[in-house]
Design a protein around this motif. Structure first.
Motif, PDB file in Angstrom:
ATOM      1  N   ILE A   1       7.763  -3.703   3.073  1.00 20.56           N
ATOM      2  CA  ILE A   1       7.176  -5.021   2.793  1.00 20.56           C
ATOM      3  C   ILE A   1       5.710  -4.880   2.427  1.00 20.56           C
ATOM      4  O   ILE A   1       5.231  -5.477   1.444  1.00 20.56           O
ATOM      5  CB  ILE A   1       7.347  -5.950   4.016  1.00 20.56           C
ATOM      6  CG1 ILE A   1       8.832  -6.242   4.240  1.00 20.56           C
ATOM      7  CG2 ILE A   1       6.569  -7.250   3.821  1.00 20.56           C
ATOM      8  CD1 ILE A   1       9.129  -6.913   5.571  1.00 20.56           C
ATOM      9  N   ARG A   2       4.978  -4.065   3.183  1.00 14.66           N
ATOM     10  CA  ARG A   2       3.547  -3.881   2.912  1.00 14.66           C
ATOM     11  C   ARG A   2       3.298  -3.301   1.530  1.00 14.66           C
ATOM     12  O   ARG A   2       2.421  -3.771   0.794  1.00 14.66           O
ATOM     13  CB  ARG A   2       2.938  -2.955   3.975  1.00 14.66           C
ATOM     14  CG  ARG A   2       2.687  -3.598   5.318  1.00 14.66           C
ATOM     15  CD  ARG A   2       2.170  -2.571   6.299  1.00 14.66           C
ATOM     16  NE  ARG A   2       1.761  -3.162   7.555  1.00 14.66           N
ATOM     17  CZ  ARG A   2       1.435  -2.454   8.639  1.00 14.66           C
ATOM     18  NH1 ARG A   2       1.488  -1.121   8.595  1.00 14.66           N
ATOM     19  NH2 ARG A   2       1.068  -3.061   9.744  1.00 14.66           N
ATOM     20  N   LEU A   3       4.065  -2.278   1.162  1.00 13.44           N
ATOM     21  CA  LEU A   3       3.844  -1.627  -0.130  1.00 13.44           C
ATOM     22  C   LEU A   3       4.168  -2.564  -1.285  1.00 13.44           C
ATOM     23  O   LEU A   3       3.405  -2.645  -2.259  1.00 13.44           O
ATOM     24  CB  LEU A   3       4.678  -0.349  -0.233  1.00 13.44           C
ATOM     25  CG  LEU A   3       4.533   0.419  -1.554  1.00 13.44           C
ATOM     26  CD1 LEU A   3       3.076   0.798  -1.833  1.00 13.44           C
ATOM     27  CD2 LEU A   3       5.400   1.678  -1.554  1.00 13.44           C
ATOM     28  N   TYR A   4       5.280  -3.300  -1.204  1.00 12.03           N
ATOM     29  CA  TYR A   4       5.642  -4.172  -2.319  1.00 12.03           C
ATOM     30  C   TYR A   4       4.718  -5.389  -2.409  1.00 12.03           C
ATOM     31  O   TYR A   4       4.444  -5.876  -3.513  1.00 12.03           O
ATOM     32  CB  TYR A   4       7.108  -4.582  -2.217  1.00 12.03           C
ATOM     33  CG  TYR A   4       8.031  -3.414  -2.487  1.00 12.03           C
ATOM     34  CD1 TYR A   4       7.818  -2.569  -3.581  1.00 12.03           C
ATOM     35  CD2 TYR A   4       9.088  -3.101  -1.637  1.00 12.03           C
ATOM     36  CE1 TYR A   4       8.637  -1.479  -3.826  1.00 12.03           C
ATOM     37  CE2 TYR A   4       9.920  -2.019  -1.875  1.00 12.03           C
ATOM     38  CZ  TYR A   4       9.677  -1.212  -2.979  1.00 12.03           C
ATOM     39  OH  TYR A   4      10.485  -0.119  -3.212  1.00 12.03           O
ATOM     40  N   LEU A   5       4.224  -5.868  -1.280  1.00 10.49           N
ATOM     41  CA  LEU A   5       3.227  -6.939  -1.329  1.00 10.49           C
ATOM     42  C   LEU A   5       1.931  -6.437  -1.970  1.00 10.49           C
ATOM     43  O   LEU A   5       1.305  -7.140  -2.763  1.00 10.49           O
ATOM     44  CB  LEU A   5       2.951  -7.478   0.079  1.00 10.49           C
ATOM     45  CG  LEU A   5       4.002  -8.424   0.660  1.00 10.49           C
ATOM     46  CD1 LEU A   5       3.632  -8.797   2.090  1.00 10.49           C
ATOM     47  CD2 LEU A   5       4.134  -9.685  -0.198  1.00 10.49           C
ATOM     48  N   GLN A   6       1.541  -5.211  -1.615  1.00  5.36           N
ATOM     49  CA  GLN A   6       0.346  -4.616  -2.225  1.00  5.36           C
ATOM     50  C   GLN A   6       0.557  -4.416  -3.722  1.00  5.36           C
ATOM     51  O   GLN A   6      -0.342  -4.670  -4.531  1.00  5.36           O
ATOM     52  CB  GLN A   6       0.024  -3.272  -1.552  1.00  5.36           C
ATOM     53  CG  GLN A   6      -1.152  -2.518  -2.165  1.00  5.36           C
ATOM     54  CD  GLN A   6      -2.450  -3.299  -2.121  1.00  5.36           C
ATOM     55  OE1 GLN A   6      -2.722  -4.013  -1.151  1.00  5.36           O
ATOM     56  NE2 GLN A   6      -3.267  -3.160  -3.159  1.00  5.36           N
ATOM     57  N   GLY A   7       1.768  -3.977  -4.102  1.00  2.00           N
ATOM     58  CA  GLY A   7       2.071  -3.808  -5.516  1.00  2.00           C
ATOM     59  C   GLY A   7       2.017  -5.122  -6.269  1.00  2.00           C
ATOM     60  O   GLY A   7       1.510  -5.184  -7.395  1.00  2.00           O
ATOM     61  N   PHE A   8       2.542  -6.186  -5.655  1.00  2.00           N
ATOM     62  CA  PHE A   8       2.509  -7.509  -6.283  1.00  2.00           C
ATOM     63  C   PHE A   8       1.073  -7.979  -6.460  1.00  2.00           C
ATOM     64  O   PHE A   8       0.695  -8.512  -7.515  1.00  2.00           O
ATOM     65  CB  PHE A   8       3.299  -8.504  -5.424  1.00  2.00           C
ATOM     66  CG  PHE A   8       3.347  -9.893  -5.983  1.00  2.00           C
ATOM     67  CD1 PHE A   8       4.049 -10.158  -7.155  1.00  2.00           C
ATOM     68  CD2 PHE A   8       2.689 -10.933  -5.346  1.00  2.00           C
ATOM     69  CE1 PHE A   8       4.089 -11.448  -7.681  1.00  2.00           C
ATOM     70  CE2 PHE A   8       2.721 -12.215  -5.867  1.00  2.00           C
ATOM     71  CZ  PHE A   8       3.425 -12.478  -7.034  1.00  2.00           C
ATOM     72  N   LYS A   9       0.257  -7.769  -5.435  1.00  2.00           N
ATOM     73  CA  LYS A   9      -1.154  -8.142  -5.506  1.00  2.00           C
ATOM     74  C   LYS A   9      -1.868  -7.361  -6.616  1.00  2.00           C
ATOM     75  O   LYS A   9      -2.634  -7.933  -7.407  1.00  2.00           O
ATOM     76  CB  LYS A   9      -1.824  -7.866  -4.151  1.00  2.00           C
ATOM     77  CG  LYS A   9      -3.308  -8.158  -4.124  1.00  2.00           C
ATOM     78  CD  LYS A   9      -3.900  -7.797  -2.766  1.00  2.00           C
ATOM     79  CE  LYS A   9      -5.416  -7.961  -2.761  1.00  2.00           C
ATOM     80  NZ  LYS A   9      -6.001  -7.548  -1.457  1.00  2.00           N
TER      81      LYS A   9
ATOM     82  N   ALA B   1      -2.209   1.687  -3.219  1.00  2.00           N
ATOM     83  CA  ALA B   1      -1.310   1.786  -2.061  1.00  2.00           C
ATOM     84  C   ALA B   1      -2.038   2.296  -0.826  1.00  2.00           C
ATOM     85  O   ALA B   1      -1.558   2.111   0.297  1.00  2.00           O
ATOM     86  CB  ALA B   1      -0.135   2.700  -2.381  1.00  2.00           C
ATOM     87  N   HIS B   2      -3.200   2.917  -1.018  1.00  2.03           N
ATOM     88  CA  HIS B   2      -3.950   3.409   0.142  1.00  2.03           C
ATOM     89  C   HIS B   2      -4.344   2.262   1.066  1.00  2.03           C
ATOM     90  O   HIS B   2      -4.575   2.467   2.263  1.00  2.03           O
ATOM     91  CB  HIS B   2      -5.193   4.185  -0.299  1.00  2.03           C
ATOM     92  CG  HIS B   2      -6.396   3.325  -0.540  1.00  2.03           C
ATOM     93  ND1 HIS B   2      -6.668   2.741  -1.762  1.00  2.03           N
ATOM     94  CD2 HIS B   2      -7.397   2.913   0.287  1.00  2.03           C
ATOM     95  CE1 HIS B   2      -7.779   2.034  -1.682  1.00  2.03           C
ATOM     96  NE2 HIS B   2      -8.236   2.117  -0.456  1.00  2.03           N
ATOM     97  N   HIS B   3      -4.445   1.037   0.519  1.00  2.00           N
ATOM     98  CA  HIS B   3      -4.849  -0.118   1.315  1.00  2.00           C
ATOM     99  C   HIS B   3      -3.875  -0.410   2.444  1.00  2.00           C
ATOM    100  O   HIS B   3      -4.251  -1.010   3.454  1.00  2.00           O
ATOM    101  CB  HIS B   3      -4.981  -1.360   0.421  1.00  2.00           C
ATOM    102  CG  HIS B   3      -6.235  -1.385  -0.401  1.00  2.00           C
ATOM    103  ND1 HIS B   3      -7.477  -1.668   0.123  1.00  2.00           N
ATOM    104  CD2 HIS B   3      -6.432  -1.150  -1.726  1.00  2.00           C
ATOM    105  CE1 HIS B   3      -8.393  -1.618  -0.833  1.00  2.00           C
ATOM    106  NE2 HIS B   3      -7.782  -1.294  -1.970  1.00  2.00           N
TER     107      HIS B   3
END
Length: 326
Positions: A13-21, A184-186
């Protein structure tokens, strides 16, 4: 049971939300246009993963400017084909391929030994190669693949080439190390006691951890180089969401969606390479102006863990220990 499900789903969830952002930011910002860069005649560069994608475009542009570029890659056929294409386009290009498998520490050491035997200088090291969301597995030396390839292999490569990079720099033209990281480091977390993801494996968490580790390494290295007064700088770059083969390990339904979206919304490899080339070649980043984290042609903020000097030092010391370095 609930804890196991949470530890599995949360990184996804974290990675795909970061990708969307990241994709939203990309949609509302114009791609960085690389300004004219100075000639690089007499300069020598190594680009890992330079046989395709962002790495290939970086190699191609450096060769156009007169640099002698060495592609370090695992796929010999792909690397030699990249050399052929560039030399066809630029008849005077000085480009070559040398085998380098970042999943093998022995291969990294052999690559460096072959390079040093030639007595060449080294002005630019672009740590570009990487893997993303690969199935659980280990490198030749027993390290988790994201950690081993994206981070540890590049750590060893840079460490073994540091003396040559330092000797090749001079006042007015520092040598440079450019580490290709990711937004993605975020959402990455460093587990110093489980860098190999032995306790639980998530490809998404492992990928984010490796990109955060790259950034911590880049920052600590730059700090140490400044402290020692060496004519060498280290920075990290986020090339953005780029239409390359990096996404091939996505879950099949997502991969189909990504393929459709990428053609419309992702950046091209040439656009992704623009900031990498800016960090490597721009006179504006000479000397004390080097370092930092760059995205779309400008210096940007990194995640909170990157500002922790103890974490940077601990990861550095752990890496040195894992690699048996002194």
């Amino acid at each position: 049971m609930l804890s196991a499900v949470r530890s599995c789903l949360l990184p996804i969830i974290r990675l795909y939300l970061q990708g969307f952002k990241a994709l939203l930011v990309q949609l509302f910002s114009r791609p960085f246009g690389l300004p004219a860069m100075p000639r690089q005649d007499g300069k020598v560069a190594i680009v890992t993963g330079g046989g395709r994608g962002i790495g290939y475009e970086a190699v191609r542009h450096m060769a156009k400017l007169g640099a002698h570029v060495i592609i370090g890659g695992r796929d010999e056929q792909e690397g030699l084909e990249a050399v052929r294409r560039i030399c066809e386009e630029y008849k005077e290009a000085k480009v070559e391929f040398t085998k380098l498998d970042l999943a093998s520490l022995q291969s990294v050491r052999q690559f460096v030994q072959r390079f040093k035997e030639r007595g060449l200088p080294l002005n630019l090291l672009v740590n570009n190669a990487g893997v993303m969301l690969v199935p659980e597995g280990r490198t030749e030396d027993g390290f988790e693949q994201h950690f081993g390839v994206n981070y540890l292999g590049h750590f060893l490569l840079t460490w073994l080439l540091l003396d040559t990079l330092k000797d090749s720099g001079k006042c007015g033209y520092f040598s440079r190390v450019v580490n290709v990281s990711s937004s993605a480091h975020h959402v990455g977390e460093i587990g110093l006691n489980d860098l190999n993801s032995c306790q639980s494996y998530s490809a998404h968490a492992a990928y984010c951890q490796s990109k955060l580790a790259q950034l911590l390494f880049s920052s600590h290295l730059h700090q140490e180089l400044q402290r020692g007064g060496f004519p060498l700088s280290s920075c990290a770059v986020d090339p953005g969401m780029v239409d390359t083969a990096l996404y091939r390990h996505l879950w099949t339904p997502l991969s189909l969606v990504q393929s459709a979206i990428a053609r419309l919304l992702f950046r091209t490899p040439a656009e992704g390479a623009a900031t990498v080339l800016f960090a490597a070649l721009s006179p504006a980043l000479e000397g004390e102006c080097g370092g930092g984290y760059w995205a779309n042609g400008r210096r940007v903020m990194t995640s909170q863990p990157t500002f922790d000097p103890q974490l940077r030092l601990s990861l550095w010391e752990t890496s040195v220990q894992l690699l048996g370095l002194q």
